[in-house]
Write a protein that holds these residues in place. Structure first.
Motif, mmCIF file in Angstrom:
data_model
loop_
_atom_site.group_PDB
_atom_site.id
_atom_site.type_symbol
_atom_site.label_atom_id
_atom_site.label_comp_id
_atom_site.label_asym_id
_atom_site.label_seq_id
_atom_site.Cartn_x
_atom_site.Cartn_y
_atom_site.Cartn_z
ATOM 1 N N GLU A 83 35.462 37.471 -28.403
ATOM 2 C CA GLU A 83 34.452 38.393 -28.256
ATOM 3 C C GLU A 83 33.046 37.915 -29.040
ATOM 4 O O GLU A 83 31.888 37.839 -28.582
ATOM 5 C CB GLU A 83 34.549 39.986 -29.030
ATOM 6 N N THR A 84 33.068 37.140 -30.038
ATOM 7 C CA THR A 84 32.151 36.478 -31.008
ATOM 8 C C THR A 84 31.369 35.422 -29.924
ATOM 9 O O THR A 84 30.404 35.377 -29.800
ATOM 10 C CB THR A 84 32.473 35.897 -32.082
ATOM 11 N N LEU A 85 32.359 34.619 -29.338
ATOM 12 C CA LEU A 85 32.076 33.548 -28.490
ATOM 13 C C LEU A 85 31.062 34.138 -27.263
ATOM 14 O O LEU A 85 30.378 33.582 -26.789
ATOM 15 C CB LEU A 85 33.136 32.555 -28.108
ATOM 16 N N LEU A 86 32.004 35.006 -26.721
ATOM 17 C CA LEU A 86 31.121 35.784 -25.502
ATOM 18 C C LEU A 86 29.629 36.157 -25.916
ATOM 19 O O LEU A 86 28.788 36.143 -25.092
ATOM 20 C CB LEU A 86 31.800 37.216 -25.034
ATOM 21 N N GLU A 87 29.417 36.701 -26.996
ATOM 22 C CA GLU A 87 28.083 37.045 -27.436
ATOM 23 C C GLU A 87 27.111 35.862 -27.253
ATOM 24 O O GLU A 87 26.076 36.187 -26.873
ATOM 25 C CB GLU A 87 28.082 37.442 -29.029
ATOM 26 N N MET A 88 27.643 34.699 -27.290
ATOM 27 C CA MET A 88 26.726 33.684 -27.241
ATOM 28 C C MET A 88 26.112 33.292 -25.607
ATOM 29 O O MET A 88 25.246 32.534 -25.411
ATOM 30 C CB MET A 88 27.388 32.157 -27.742
ATOM 31 N N ARG A 89 26.897 33.960 -24.870
ATOM 32 C CA ARG A 89 26.973 33.653 -23.467
ATOM 33 C C ARG A 89 26.920 32.109 -22.948
ATOM 34 O O ARG A 89 26.028 31.699 -22.518
ATOM 35 C CB ARG A 89 25.710 34.355 -22.730
ATOM 36 N N PRO A 90 27.890 31.445 -23.569
ATOM 37 C CA PRO A 90 27.777 30.058 -23.311
ATOM 38 C C PRO A 90 27.954 29.741 -21.883
ATOM 39 O O PRO A 90 28.458 30.384 -20.994
ATOM 40 C CB PRO A 90 28.937 29.345 -23.891
ATOM 41 N N ALA A 91 27.180 28.812 -21.180
ATOM 42 C CA ALA A 91 27.153 28.386 -19.816
ATOM 43 C C ALA A 91 28.312 27.473 -19.249
ATOM 44 O O ALA A 91 28.607 27.239 -18.080
ATOM 45 C CB ALA A 91 25.656 27.964 -19.313
ATOM 46 N N PHE A 92 28.624 26.757 -20.101
ATOM 47 C CA PHE A 92 29.677 25.785 -20.026
ATOM 48 C C PHE A 92 30.583 25.817 -21.122
ATOM 49 O O PHE A 92 30.447 26.121 -22.384
ATOM 50 C CB PHE A 92 29.090 24.633 -19.924
ATOM 51 N N PHE A 93 31.716 25.094 -20.905
ATOM 52 C CA PHE A 93 32.736 24.860 -22.093
ATOM 53 C C PHE A 93 33.257 23.606 -21.689
ATOM 54 O O PHE A 93 33.987 23.245 -20.858
ATOM 55 C CB PHE A 93 33.730 26.060 -21.837
ATOM 56 N N ARG A 94 33.201 22.783 -22.963
ATOM 57 C CA ARG A 94 33.530 21.222 -22.902
ATOM 58 C C ARG A 94 34.844 21.130 -23.540
ATOM 59 O O ARG A 94 34.868 21.902 -24.827
ATOM 60 C CB ARG A 94 32.452 20.381 -23.599
ATOM 61 N N PHE A 95 35.837 20.894 -22.966
ATOM 62 C CA PHE A 95 37.212 20.752 -23.580
ATOM 63 C C PHE A 95 37.960 19.445 -22.822
ATOM 64 O O PHE A 95 37.459 18.692 -22.002
ATOM 65 C CB PHE A 95 38.041 21.783 -23.393
ATOM 66 N N PRO A 96 39.026 18.922 -23.446
ATOM 67 C CA PRO A 96 39.834 19.507 -24.904
ATOM 68 C C PRO A 96 39.214 18.815 -25.877
ATOM 69 O O PRO A 96 39.766 18.766 -27.090
ATOM 70 C CB PRO A 96 41.063 19.035 -24.415
ATOM 71 N N GLY A 97 38.243 17.913 -25.868
ATOM 72 C CA GLY A 97 37.796 17.092 -26.924
ATOM 73 C C GLY A 97 36.633 16.116 -26.439
ATOM 74 O O GLY A 97 36.468 15.901 -25.228
ATOM 75 N N GLY A 98 35.942 15.403 -27.416
ATOM 76 C CA GLY A 98 36.208 15.426 -28.846
ATOM 77 C C GLY A 98 37.199 14.509 -29.161
ATOM 78 O O GLY A 98 38.239 14.079 -28.466
ATOM 79 N N ASN A 99 37.461 14.279 -30.305
ATOM 80 C CA ASN A 99 38.479 13.458 -31.029
ATOM 81 C C ASN A 99 39.853 13.669 -30.439
ATOM 82 O O ASN A 99 40.559 12.947 -30.120
ATOM 83 C CB ASN A 99 38.581 13.340 -32.409
ATOM 84 N N ASN A 100 40.075 15.184 -30.365
ATOM 85 C CA ASN A 100 41.553 15.503 -29.979
ATOM 86 C C ASN A 100 41.884 15.224 -28.770
ATOM 87 O O ASN A 100 42.959 15.493 -28.347
ATOM 88 C CB ASN A 100 41.318 16.979 -30.498
ATOM 89 N N LEU A 101 40.960 14.817 -28.065
ATOM 90 C CA LEU A 101 41.435 14.097 -26.499
ATOM 91 C C LEU A 101 42.095 12.875 -26.707
ATOM 92 O O LEU A 101 42.933 12.418 -25.815
ATOM 93 C CB LEU A 101 40.012 14.207 -25.814
ATOM 94 N N GLU A 102 41.632 12.189 -27.742
ATOM 95 C CA GLU A 102 42.007 10.527 -27.521
ATOM 96 C C GLU A 102 43.293 10.249 -28.233
ATOM 97 O O GLU A 102 44.085 9.207 -27.831
ATOM 98 C CB GLU A 102 40.776 9.960 -28.508
ATOM 99 N N GLY A 103 44.019 10.715 -28.895
ATOM 100 C CA GLY A 103 45.125 10.758 -29.746
ATOM 101 C C GLY A 103 44.841 9.361 -30.647
ATOM 102 O O GLY A 103 44.069 8.631 -30.603
ATOM 103 N N GLN A 104 45.725 9.013 -31.688
ATOM 104 C CA GLN A 104 45.659 7.960 -32.484
ATOM 105 C C GLN A 104 46.209 6.761 -31.826
ATOM 106 O O GLN A 104 45.901 5.470 -31.776
ATOM 107 C CB GLN A 104 46.433 8.113 -33.814
ATOM 108 N N THR A 105 47.179 6.804 -30.762
ATOM 109 C CA THR A 105 47.712 5.826 -29.959
ATOM 110 C C THR A 105 47.623 6.565 -28.329
ATOM 111 O O THR A 105 47.243 7.796 -28.209
ATOM 112 C CB THR A 105 49.164 5.558 -30.262
ATOM 113 N N THR A 106 48.079 5.548 -27.640
ATOM 114 C CA THR A 106 48.158 6.083 -26.036
ATOM 115 C C THR A 106 49.281 7.272 -25.827
ATOM 116 O O THR A 106 48.752 8.061 -25.305
ATOM 117 C CB THR A 106 48.767 4.695 -25.475
#
Ligand SMILES: [NH3+][C@H]1C[C@H](O)[C@@H](O)[C@@H]1CO
Length: 636
Positions: free
Chosen positions: A220-243
């Motif tokens: 609900e808090t994020l809805l308050e911002m009415r974000p027009a887009f959502f970037r996911f899944p990262g950011g560093n967390n997309l990359e892995g330390q290894t393949t």
């Protein structure tokens, strides 16, 4: 300062201008994702270690618990289980508990969905069959809710138990636990008893009631911002330390029993219960356009995959995109999407190739990896737009990127004095996503240091005011800036891997930061066209910034002002319209000091105040010291 406003718009304000960036950085598991039990399936742990029992505790010293690699696992994806060993003749509360993510928030008369799988290594021949009790227990030991079920004597195969637990009262703290005990006293364990448990889960009611959905208060808090887009899944967390530890979309879709989880890039295991379909449904619920990233061959440990070796990962990216937009009749990933309940494609325009490929060894191979991905993806999906994540200054990429994702972490003062960053960027068709920005430290010589070195734990009022000034530049340059998002979006106050975050939370509370209020003010008062006006002082001594936009259909005017000075700023606005309303609404974010922050102790120290102010074709306004103001008025 006099601000003369033009009657004619210079450019449109894109609908995508303000949005949200997300990755699991103490923000998904234990945060936005609704699961309340930590380490619910013993994913990616080393069996027979204490660490494997993270968040699990025995409730009496008469029993022992251990995580094992189960000889008969619940599934190949979930090979580990917790074994409860009850010695002969043991009595009392024979069981174990989960302590949640630094607590479990419970509210009276609310339905909590508990579920688990159990199996008995051998049939029980006793006359009396043991009973399994699940209880929500408060810090002081009070039982808030309980459910009992008889174990099946011959349940040597995995058997699921589900229950709805309804607390009879709201406990005084979030230091609550979900307790699992075996009852039946000495009868149960003349020879002792072992029970195996797997995938134990507790969900509160979720946002919009979605199965496997989001925690409602954070959503609900994020809805308050009415974000027009959502970037996911990262950011560093997309990359892995290894393949091998990269984010892999297939491992994040389908039944939870088929999701192995992964060692995330922020120091903890991701359950991947919040996966690609959950992200897409979340975008649908908040009416956000997905800005989806694909893994592009670089891992944070510094390795790159290039050339023909990249082909399987390009195929993986094509499948990931087809899961989102493909035709179930012709694409297996799209058919998988349909089988999971969403035959229609999701909207998708922007696909990001990697993340921050300007770090480490990435730049050395990005040109080649970009070319491989974009050449293939453009051939398969000519309608998509691809975003580059290296610096515009180099390396040279072919095909030439249409879009770059720029990131900047700086001091509050840097933001307050760099709102003209995009004014001098050449208009050559390239457009920009300011995908990550935040005032992160007071120390420009060590931006990513510790709090003792100037790092901010929480956004301050000065952060928010500086960021607002910077955001005026997005609107003035919205002909080339099509999207922008603060980062990181969310962080658990008990275990944040990064500070500051736009929204903080713990098991029971959500803290809206000063910067959150600015993001919300700008995103919910965007306008759809920019009206040029007298330019603010762009020098390093500039402390006053503003932006004037309009809703073209209603003629409503939006005047945003950021004053980073320690003294009020007298302004005079001159509007070239005939019927300007005599009164306008001013939403003002300010406070006692630029160092003020919203914290768990004082979550609302700084919040916008709405007042009515005199307006007209020419009107004066005094912007308070260290403040952000959004004035709205009508012009017809
Ligand atoms: N290092 C920042 C840049 C990266 O893209 C994010 O994962 C991190 C936190 O927002």
């Amino acid at each position: 300062t006099t601000v003369s406003v033009s009657a004619s718009a210079s450019h449109a304000i894109p609908t995508t201008l303000y949005g949200a960036m997300f990755e699991d950085i103490s923000s998904g598991d234990g945060g936005l994702y609704g699961e309340l039990l930590q380490n619910r399936a013993f994913q990616q742990v080393t069996p027979n270690t204490t660490a494997a029992l993270n968040a699990w505790v025995p409730v009496s010293d008469a029993v022992s618990i251990d995580v094992i690699a189960d000889p008969f696992p619940l599934s190949a994806a979930l090979p580990n289980s917790l074994v409860l060993t009850i010695p002969p003749g043991a009595t009392g509360k024979l069981g174990f508990a989960n302590t949640g993510y630094w607590g479990i928030n419970l509210v009276e008369n609310t339905n909590y969905a508990a579920s688990l799988y159990y199996r008995l290594p051998a049939s029980i021949s006793n006359a009396e069959i043991p009973v399994l009790r699940m209880e929500l227990v408060a810090e002081d030991g009070t039982t808030l809710a309980a459910h009992i079920t008889q174990l099946r004597a011959n349940a040597t195969g995995w058997t699921q138990v589900s229950a709805v637990l309804v607390p009879s009262l709201t406990p005084p703290s979030t230091a609550n636990t979900l307790v699992f005990t075996i009852e039946g006293g000495a009868v149960v364990a003349p020879a002792g008893l072992q029970v195996h448990f797997a995938l134990l889960s507790l969900f509160p009611p979720t946002f919009r009631g979605r199965a496997n959905g989001m925690r409602a208060d954070i959503a609900e808090t994020l809805l308050e911002m009415r974000p027009a887009f959502f970037r996911f899944p990262g950011g560093n967390n997309l990359e892995g330390q290894t393949t091998a530890t990269r984010w892999q979309w297939r491992n994040t879709v389908g039944p939870l029993t088929e999701r192995p989880g992964r060692v995330g890039d922020w120091g903890y295991v991701n359950t991947d219960g919040l996966g690609l379909l959950e992200y897409l449904l979340w975008c649908e619920d908040l009416e956000m356009e997905p800005f989806m990233a694909v893994w592009d061959g670089y891992s944070l440990g510094g390795t790159s995959v290039t050339g023909a070796a990249l082909d399987p990962f390009i195929a993986e990216a094509i499948d990931q995109i087809n899961f989102v937009i493909g035709d179930p009749a012709t694409s297996e990933p799209a058919a998988l999407r349909a089988s999971l309940g969403h035959p229609e494609p999701f909207p998708l325009t922007f696909v990001e190739i990697g993340n921050e490929d300007f770090v480490g060894q990435a730049p050395g191979t990005y040109a080649s990896r970009w070319n491989s991905f974009v050449t293939n993806l453009t051939a398969t999906f000519p309608q998509l737009h691809f975003m580059a994540t290296s610096h515009t200054s180099g390396p040279v990429l072919t095909p030439t990127p249409q879009h770059y994702d720029n990131h900047v972490y700086q001091t509050p003062n840097w933001f307050a004095t760099n709102s003209f960053m995009y004014d001098s960027v050449p208009r050559n068709g390239m457009t920009f996503f300011e995908g990550e920005y935040a005032a992160i430290s007071l120390n420009s010589n060590n931006l990513f240091g510790t709090p003792a070195q100037g790092r901010l734990l929480w956004p301050t009022l000065a952060s928010a005011v500086g960021e607002a000034a910077f955001m005026m530049g997005f609107e003035r340059n919205a002909d080339i800036v099509f999207a922008a998002s603060y980062a990181p979006l969310l962080g658990h106050v008990n275990d944040s891997q990064w500070t500051p975050n736009l929204v903080g939370f713990d098991a029971g509370n959500v803290i809206k930061s000063t910067s959150f209020h600015v993001q919300k003010l700008f995103s919910t008062n965007r306008g759809d066209e920019y009206l040029p006006s007298s330019l603010p002082d762009s020098s390093a001594s500039g402390t006053l910034a503003w932006s004037v936009t309009r809703w073209s259909d209603t003629g409503e005017l939006i005047i945003k002002v950021s004053n980073s000075a320690a003294s009020p700023a007298d302004m005079a606005f001159v509007l070239p319209f005939a019927n300007v309303s005599r009164a306008g609404t001013a939403q003002v974010l300010t406070g006692a000091a630029g160092t003020d922050s919203n914290t768990p102790e004082m979550p609302e120290l700084v919040a916008p105040v709405t007042t009515v102010i005199p307006t007209g074709a020419a009107f004066n306004y005094t912007a308070p010291a260290v403040s952000v103001t959004v004035i709205t008025l009508t012009t017809q």
